[in-house]
Motif scaffolding. Sequence first.
Motif, short mmCIF file in Angstrom:
data_model
loop_
_atom_site.label_atom_id
_atom_site.label_comp_id
_atom_site.label_asym_id
_atom_site.label_seq_id
_atom_site.Cartn_x
_atom_site.Cartn_y
_atom_site.Cartn_z
N ILE A 118 78.89 125.28 122.56
CA ILE A 118 78.71 123.87 122.93
C ILE A 118 79.33 122.99 121.86
CG2 ILE A 118 76.99 122.05 123.28
CD1 ILE A 118 75.13 124.21 124.44
N LEU A 119 79.06 123.34 120.61
CA LEU A 119 79.56 122.54 119.48
C LEU A 119 81.09 122.42 119.51
CD1 LEU A 119 78.45 121.01 117.02
CD2 LEU A 119 78.77 123.11 115.69
N LYS A 120 81.75 123.48 119.97
CA LYS A 120 83.23 123.46 120.04
C LYS A 120 83.75 122.29 120.88
CE LYS A 120 84.40 128.35 119.75
NZ LYS A 120 84.83 129.47 120.59
N PHE A 121 82.96 121.91 121.91
CA PHE A 121 83.43 120.85 122.81
C PHE A 121 83.02 119.45 122.33
CE2 PHE A 121 82.76 124.58 125.61
CZ PHE A 121 84.05 124.74 126.06
N LEU A 122 82.13 119.36 121.35
CA LEU A 122 81.66 118.06 120.87
C LEU A 122 82.63 117.49 119.83
CD1 LEU A 122 77.81 118.77 120.50
CD2 LEU A 122 79.01 117.66 122.40
N PRO A 123 82.65 116.15 119.67
CA PRO A 123 83.60 115.53 118.73
C PRO A 123 83.35 115.88 117.26
CG PRO A 123 82.77 113.93 120.32
CD PRO A 123 81.95 115.16 120.49
N LYS A 124 82.13 116.30 116.93
CA LYS A 124 81.74 116.70 115.56
C LYS A 124 81.93 115.57 114.55
CE LYS A 124 84.14 120.69 116.03
NZ LYS A 124 84.22 120.87 117.48
N THR A 125 81.65 114.35 114.96
CA THR A 125 81.74 113.22 114.03
C THR A 125 80.36 112.85 113.47
OG1 THR A 125 81.42 111.68 115.86
CG2 THR A 125 83.71 112.20 115.26
N ASN A 126 79.30 113.42 114.04
CA ASN A 126 77.92 113.10 113.62
C ASN A 126 77.66 111.60 113.64
OD1 ASN A 126 77.53 115.85 113.19
ND2 ASN A 126 78.20 115.72 111.06
N CYS A 127 78.15 110.93 114.66
CA CYS A 127 78.06 109.46 114.71
C CYS A 127 76.65 108.96 115.05
CB CYS A 127 79.05 108.94 115.74
SG CYS A 127 78.55 109.30 117.44
N LYS A 128 75.78 109.83 115.56
CA LYS A 128 74.37 109.51 115.90
C LYS A 128 74.22 108.60 117.13
CE LYS A 128 72.65 109.75 111.11
NZ LYS A 128 73.90 109.99 110.41
N LYS A 129 75.30 108.29 117.83
CA LYS A 129 75.17 107.39 118.99
C LYS A 129 74.29 107.97 120.11
CE LYS A 129 79.48 104.89 118.34
NZ LYS A 129 80.88 104.71 118.79
N CYS A 130 74.16 109.28 120.12
CA CYS A 130 73.32 109.93 121.14
C CYS A 130 71.85 109.96 120.72
CB CYS A 130 73.80 111.37 121.36
SG CYS A 130 73.77 112.34 119.84
N GLY A 131 71.56 109.52 119.49
CA GLY A 131 70.19 109.56 119.00
C GLY A 131 69.89 110.81 118.19
N ALA A 132 70.77 111.80 118.23
CA ALA A 132 70.59 113.01 117.41
C ALA A 132 71.22 112.77 116.03
CB ALA A 132 71.26 114.20 118.09
N PRO A 133 70.64 113.36 114.98
CA PRO A 133 71.18 113.11 113.64
C PRO A 133 72.57 113.73 113.41
CG PRO A 133 69.34 114.66 113.55
CD PRO A 133 69.39 114.15 114.95
#
Length: 176
Positions: A118-133
């Motif tokens: 799953i992580l491979k498809f995510l932007p991996k910027t840790n921007c927190k806009k989704c509410g996750a840290p």
Amino acid sequence: MLLTSYRKEIRRPKCNPSFERLHCIAHLDQDISEVLPYLNAVLGGEAFFKDPPTLTIKVHGKRVTLHPKQIAINALQDEEEADRILEWLKKEINETWQNRDKITPLFESPKKPEVFQILKFLPKTNCKKCGAPTCMVFAVQMAEGGRSVDQCPEMSEEQKRKLNEYISQFQGLSPA
Ligand code: SF4
């Protein structure tokens, strides 16, 4: 028809009776042991145990465990939600039983999505806009079924499409 009737029992968590989420136990008047491996194949269960036969599935973020003569549902908003899920399960149990000749029963826990895939498809910027840290936390929550692709506003349409394609391999059916 395999399951014709049950008695519903609503419980509040003992540790905090004012807690707003409810638990529901349905006491079944018929034994559904034999349909559970078929249901596991149809619904894409989270975990399956052979002896005694027990199937756990996730329905709209709620964990539902089906035992031979009992169904347990956790974290319900209200009694209406319990009724909706129980009636949907009754329909799925009876349809699956009726069609069992065309279904290959599954006697083990189905595969789950992998966090690192799953992580491979995510932007991996840790921007927190989704509410996750972090994106990693989002990926863990998604692997558990608690997140959807639309909750990450940073993903491109192409990333969303590919992640949806990956996740859809593991998803079962859910009540409307
Ligand atoms: S919104 Fe997307 S990119 Fe930002 S932290 Fe959440 S998962 Fe990562």
